[in-house]
Design an enzyme around this catalytic site. Structure first.
Site, mmCIF file in Angstrom:
data_model
loop_
_atom_site.group_PDB
_atom_site.id
_atom_site.type_symbol
_atom_site.label_atom_id
_atom_site.label_comp_id
_atom_site.label_asym_id
_atom_site.label_seq_id
_atom_site.Cartn_x
_atom_site.Cartn_y
_atom_site.Cartn_z
ATOM 1 N N ARG A 1 0.859 -1.192 0.000
ATOM 2 C CA ARG A 1 0.000 0.000 0.000
ATOM 3 C C ARG A 1 0.885 1.229 0.000
ATOM 4 O O ARG A 1 1.910 1.261 0.657
ATOM 5 C CB ARG A 1 -0.859 0.032 1.268
ATOM 6 C CG ARG A 1 -1.828 -1.103 1.388
ATOM 7 C CD ARG A 1 -2.763 -0.900 2.580
ATOM 8 N NE ARG A 1 -3.395 -2.151 2.950
ATOM 9 C CZ ARG A 1 -4.411 -2.693 2.299
ATOM 10 N NH1 ARG A 1 -4.910 -2.087 1.244
ATOM 11 N NH2 ARG A 1 -4.929 -3.847 2.687
ATOM 12 N N ASN B 1 -10.395 -0.453 -4.401
ATOM 13 C CA ASN B 1 -10.883 0.913 -4.517
ATOM 14 C C ASN B 1 -9.775 1.938 -4.717
ATOM 15 O O ASN B 1 -9.842 2.781 -5.610
ATOM 16 C CB ASN B 1 -11.672 1.267 -3.247
ATOM 17 C CG ASN B 1 -13.161 1.181 -3.499
ATOM 18 O OD1 ASN B 1 -13.610 1.514 -4.586
ATOM 19 N ND2 ASN B 1 -13.909 0.721 -2.522
ATOM 20 N N ASP C 1 -13.035 -7.653 0.200
ATOM 21 C CA ASP C 1 -14.075 -6.890 0.889
ATOM 22 C C ASP C 1 -15.339 -6.719 0.049
ATOM 23 O O ASP C 1 -16.393 -6.412 0.581
ATOM 24 C CB ASP C 1 -13.539 -5.505 1.269
ATOM 25 C CG ASP C 1 -12.259 -5.594 2.077
ATOM 26 O OD1 ASP C 1 -12.176 -6.494 2.929
ATOM 27 O OD2 ASP C 1 -11.343 -4.788 1.848
#
Lengths: 401, 401
Positions: free
Chosen positions: A79, A108, A138
Site C-alpha cells: 500500500r 478501490n 471486501d
C-alpha cells in the site's frame, strides 16, 4: 518492423487468494500476440514510481500456470498513498520504457490511482491506455456484481465459522461464547458470508454485527445473553469495520507507532472482553485474520476462474485500444458470470456497502435469506455436515432380557 | 439367550478435526457383532458422571460415515476436573446400565481418567474393561509414534504459515513482521510443523519459539531485527506454551473471571507489541486459534485413517477382553503405521515434549532437518508453490528497434 506494443501490469493493495490468477489471465490474453512486450511491475504502486520492470514471457504462458495456485501478490503489491508528484513520475517511467498500456490489479484505492494516472497522462500529452482489474476480499467496489477474491474469502469465512461452531457446541460445558472477527473494511459482505450454512436460528452464527448497522454494546450484550440462555453457547461474528452511532470505528489496530499505520480490527477482542466482564460468560476471541485473503486451500474454483477471466478481458480490451475502464463482472441468466467494461469515473470514490436488499431487520442475524442465493454461484464447492441424533437411550425390545 | 455385552464410548477434552473418525472406527469394529450394545456418552466426562447414554446402532455403521467429515466432538466433549466422588459415580452409572466395557477418546487428562476409572472399578469389585483412544493436536502423549489429530493440525499450521508468509512478502513495503501463534500446550510439536515447507533460511518461518527452549525477549527481538534487516520482513512462529527461564508461562488467556478458567495463549500478541514498541517495526499478531483443531478442510487423509484405525482397534481389544490399555501408533518400515497396545500405567502423568533429536541449536529456527522426515508420512497431501523470477528487465536482442 513496427515497434512492439509495450504493456505493463502491476498488483496493488492487499492480496487475495486469487490475485495471481488475474495476472495469469492477463498473460494468457496476450499469448497469441507476437508484437507485444509485457512487463510486470515489481512492488505495486511503489514499483511503478521507481520503474521496477520485470520481463514476463507472455508467449510461454504455460510456464506461469502455477500463478493460479499461489497466494500473495506474485509481483509484490503493498500500500502506498499516491501524491501528484508520484503520478507524474509513474508516467515518466512508463514513457521512458515506451509503455503505452497499463493494467493494475487492485481495489478501490487502485481504481482511483488508475483514473489519476490516465488523466495525468492526457494532461502531459502522453498516449497511455489504463485499465483496472478488480480484486478485493471486501467486495466494496461498485459497478460489478462482485469482486474477484471475495468468493474465496467468503468460502473460508463460511467454513471456518461453521467449524468453530461445531467445535464450540461440543465444548459448551467448558466454554460459552466465541467471537469471530472477519475482514471487510467498512462493509459487511464478508461478515454476511458467515451465515451461508445457517438454516435455522439454532445454527451458527447466532449473532452477526455489520458495519452497516450502528453498533450498540448494551443491545449486543443482551443478545449474547439471550442466545446463551437458549442454547448454552453462542457464536458471534463481528465485522472488523463496526461503527458506533456517530459513524466512528469501534476499534482499530496500530500496526506500528507511526500515526498513519493503523488498520481496522480488534473489535472482536473488545466485545469478547465485555462479554466476560459484564455477562460473566467465558468468551474467546477468534480473529480469522489474514488467512481470509490468502488461504489457497479454501479457494473457490469459480472465483479463480473469474479472476482469470477479468485478467484476460483486460488484455483483450487493451489490444482493442480501450482505456479508462475497469473490467467488471455481471450476472446473467442462471447466475452465469460474464465480464463488463465500466468507465473508471463511475467506480472511483465510492464504496459498495452490503446492499439493503440483503439486510433484514432481525435483531440477531440481520441477513436476508436472498443473500444466500446471491452468494451461491460465487462461493464454490461446499459440503453439508451430519449431526448426531441425541435422543437419549430408551430401552428397546431388543434390550429386554 | 445370553445378555448382550454393553459397551460405552465417550469423547473428552478439546476436539480434533478427526476425533469423530475414531468414533466411526469404534462402531465399525463392532459392526459384525450381533450380541453387543454400543452406547455413546453425551457430553464427555460430565456425561459419564450424569449417565447420559445415547443408543448407537453399530449394526448400521454406514449411517455414521458422515462422522469422518465433521469437526467438533459429535457426542459432545468438554473439560472437567474429575474428583474421587465423580469416579465412583461414573462406575455406578455404568453398573446400573450394565456396561462392562468403556472406551474414552481423549488426551493426557483422559488417559489419567481411564486409569483411575479402571482402578476404582476394581476396588469396587465391578468388572469393567477400560481402553483409551488417543487424540490430541498437541502430540503430547507418550508411548505412541504420534497422536491422531496432530497430523491434520500440523497440515493446517504448515500451510497457513506458508500462505501468511507469501502474503506478507508481497506486502513488505507496508508491513514488516507477522507473529503467528500456534497451539501445542507445553510442547513444541505444532510450532515445529510450521517449518515443513522451509527449504532455506530465506523461507518462512524465519524464527520459531518453542516451549522446550526458555524464552528470552532480548535475544528474540535481536533475531527479529536481524531477519528484518536481511529480508525486509519476518515471519515469526511462537508456541502458545512459551516458558521463561523459570519455567513459568509467558502468557495465559483468561476465558472468564473465575480463577480456574485460564488457557495458554496470547504470547503472540505480547511479543508483537514488543516488536512494535522496541524495534519500531510494524507487526501483526495472527493467532491461528481453534481452527487448528477443527478445520475439516485441512484434514490429513492419513490422520483420518489412523484415527479410524485406533477406534477400530479399541473395539477389537474390548472384544478380546483387554483392559487398562491405550491404543498407540507405531511406525514400521517405510513409515507404515500400525497400532499397538500400551498399558495405561505407562502413559499417565507424563507429557511428551518435542524430542531432543528434533531440536537443533539454530538460534532462529531450532528444528532439526530430521523432523521433516518424521512428519512426512503424517501430514498428508501437500503442494509446492511457484515463485516469480524477479530478474530485472535487461534489453534483449528481440527488443532492439
Amino acid at each position: 518492423m513496427p515497434n512492439k506494443m509495450k504493456i505493463a501490469i502491476a498488483q496493488a493493495g492487499g492480496p487475495t487468494a486469487v490475485i495471481n490468477s488475474s495476472l495469469y489471465g492477463f498473460l494468457k490474453g496476450f499469448s497469441h500476440c507476437d508484437n507485444v512486450q509485457v512487463y510486470g511491475i515489481y512492488g505495486g504502486i511503489a514499483g511503478l514510481i521507481d520503474g521496477r520492470f520485470i520481463h514476463l514471457n507472455h508467449r510461454a504462458v504455460g510456464e506461469y500456470e502455477w500463478l493460479q495456485n499461489v497466494p500473495g501478490a506474485a509481483l509484490g503489491a503493498g500500500r502506498k498513498p499516491l501524491s501528484e508528484q508520484d503520478i507524474g513520475r509513474i508516467i515518466l517511467q512508463l514513457k521512458e520504457k515506451g509503455v503505452s498500456a497499463l493494467a493494475i490489479v487492485g481495489g478501490n484505492g487502485t481504481m482511483w490511482s488508475c483514473n489519476q494516472i490516465a488523466e495525468t497522462a492526457r494532461e502531459m500529452g502522453y498516449n497511455l491506455q489504463v485499465i483496472g482489474i478488480p480484486k478485493t476480499v471486501d467486495n466494496d467496489l461498485v459497478e460489478t456484481d462482485h469482486t474477484p477474491g471475495y468468493g474465496s474469502a467468503a468460502r473460508f469465512v463460511a467454513h471456518a465459522v461453521r467449524d468453530l461452531a461445531f467445535d464450540l457446541e461440543s465444548m459448551k460445558n467448558f466454554e460459552n461464547v466465541r467471537v469471530v472477527e472477519t475482514m471487510g473494511r467498512n462493509v459487511g459482505w464478508l461478515a454476511a458470508s458467515s451465515t451461508y450454512f445457517r438454516n435455522s436460528p439454532d445454527d451458527a452464527p447466532h449473532i452477526v454485527c455489520l458495519p452497516e448497522i450502528p453498533f450498540n454494546m448494551d443491545q449486543f450484550l443482551e443478545s449474547v445473553n439471550k442466545v446463551h440462555r437458549r442454547l448454552g453457547y453462542a457464536i458471534v461474528v463481528v465485522s472488523e469495520g463496526l461503527k458506533d452511532k456517530h459513524g466512528n470505528s469501534v476499534s482499530e489496530i496500530e500496526l506500528s507507532k507511526s500515526r498513519d499505520h493503523k488498520v481496522l480490527g480488534g473489535v472482536g477482542g473488545l466485545v469478547s472482553e465485555r462479554i466476560t466482564t459484564e455477562l460473566g460468560l467465558s468468551s474467546r476471541y477468534e480473529n480469522l485474520g489474514i488467512l481470509q485473503r490468502c488461504t489457497h486451500f479454501m479457494v473457490s474454483n469459480q472465483d479463480r476462474l473469474e479472476a482469470r477471466m477479468v485478467g484476460e478481458k483486460a488484455a483483450e480490451a487493451l489490444l482493442e485500444g480501450k482505456s479508462d475502464i475497469m473490467i467488471g463482472l455481471q450476472r446473467g441468466l442462471g447466475h452465469a458470470m460474464t465480464s463488463s467494461e465500466v468507465p473508471l469515473s463511475r467506480v472511483v470514490n465510492q464504496e459498495r456497502s452490503l446492499e439493503s436488499q440483503f439486510i433484514s431487520d432481525d435483531n440477531f442475524v440481520p441477513i436476508a435469506s436472498s443473500f444466500k442465493e446471491w452468494l451461491y454461484p460465487i462461493i464454490g464447492e461446499t459440503c453439508e455436515y451430519g449431526r448426531m441424533e441425541m435422543r437419549p437411550h430408551v430401552k428397546a425390545i431388543g434390550d429386554m432380557k
